[in-house]
Write an enzyme that holds these catalytic residues in place. Sequence first.
Site, mmCIF file in Angstrom:
data_model
loop_
_atom_site.group_PDB
_atom_site.id
_atom_site.type_symbol
_atom_site.label_atom_id
_atom_site.label_comp_id
_atom_site.label_asym_id
_atom_site.label_seq_id
_atom_site.Cartn_x
_atom_site.Cartn_y
_atom_site.Cartn_z
ATOM 1 C CB SER A 38 -0.919 0.025 1.220
ATOM 2 O OG SER A 38 -1.589 1.263 1.300
ATOM 3 C CG HIS A 139 -0.646 0.149 -4.420
ATOM 4 N ND1 HIS A 139 -1.362 0.147 -3.239
ATOM 5 C CD2 HIS A 139 -0.983 1.302 -5.050
ATOM 6 C CE1 HIS A 139 -2.095 1.263 -3.166
ATOM 7 N NE2 HIS A 139 -1.882 1.980 -4.250
ATOM 8 C CB CYS A 140 -3.409 -4.884 -3.466
ATOM 9 S SG CYS A 140 -2.228 -6.234 -3.204
ATOM 10 C CB THR A 141 -3.574 -4.414 1.482
ATOM 11 O OG1 THR A 141 -4.838 -3.778 1.240
ATOM 12 C CG2 THR A 141 -3.199 -4.218 2.956
ATOM 13 C CB THR A 147 0.135 -6.540 -6.164
ATOM 14 O OG1 THR A 147 -0.548 -5.395 -5.640
ATOM 15 C CG2 THR A 147 1.417 -6.090 -6.833
#
Length: 263
Positions: A38, A139-141, A147
């Site tokens: 993130s 991106h993700c977390t 991702t």
Amino acid sequence: MTDRHIEFERLHNFRDLGGYRTADGRTVTPGVLYRSDSLGKLRDADWDRFLALDIRTVIDLRYPWEADAKGRVPEPHRFTYANLSIEHRPYDQAEIDPDIDPWRYLADRFAEVTEDGVEEIRQAIELIAEAEPGPTVFHCTSGKDRTGLIAAFVLTLLGVPDEEILADFALTELATERLTADWHAAHPGRTMRWPAYGRAPATVMELVLADLKARHGSPTAYLTNHVGITPHTVARLHARLLTPTTASTEPAASTAPTAPATA
């Protein structure tokens, strides 16, 4: 970590997708496409380090409510910013039953994304292909599952061999300890039930690619026939992300960094 990882204080899984070799001997150009956990964690020296990469496009693969709660990239007006949630069925990895097969479970969640998130997957790949000049990051977390799936799809369309794609996915294992520590810091008093939290062995992506082959013929067929990635988009990805062809006809050698052993 590895020379593919770019070190930040608060980001644990930011890395360059450049350097992988394709089946035809070309190379993914370094410094053009990045994957990350993130970007809402960026601040202070990390923010300065991020700006120094001259990134122009940011693709946030999280749910909008995740981005609202955890924060987006700072000063999103600086970038071409897109929030494209490829996942449609939320689940809490920390609460997964510890007795189930963790890698099959994750592969099944990936299968849900590949069916539910077709529109957002297509938009994300098209944006990577057609982004304005300058580097792109998605991106993700944790920079692990959502991702990892987009990274695998882009590398597939570029012609990177499966073994390199599996190795890239597994590099998240080098960040697992810090990702787990972040979870505990963010959830004081909660117990993490699932011991595989933050893990990303190559086995998971191997199952995902095998599932796509069984359902669609191949990952490439899934992307072209089911997601709707056009020859134009593939050509744009190649032009933007691959080094020019050379006269050499020698087979491509593997340049993937050593990945952790699969579980």
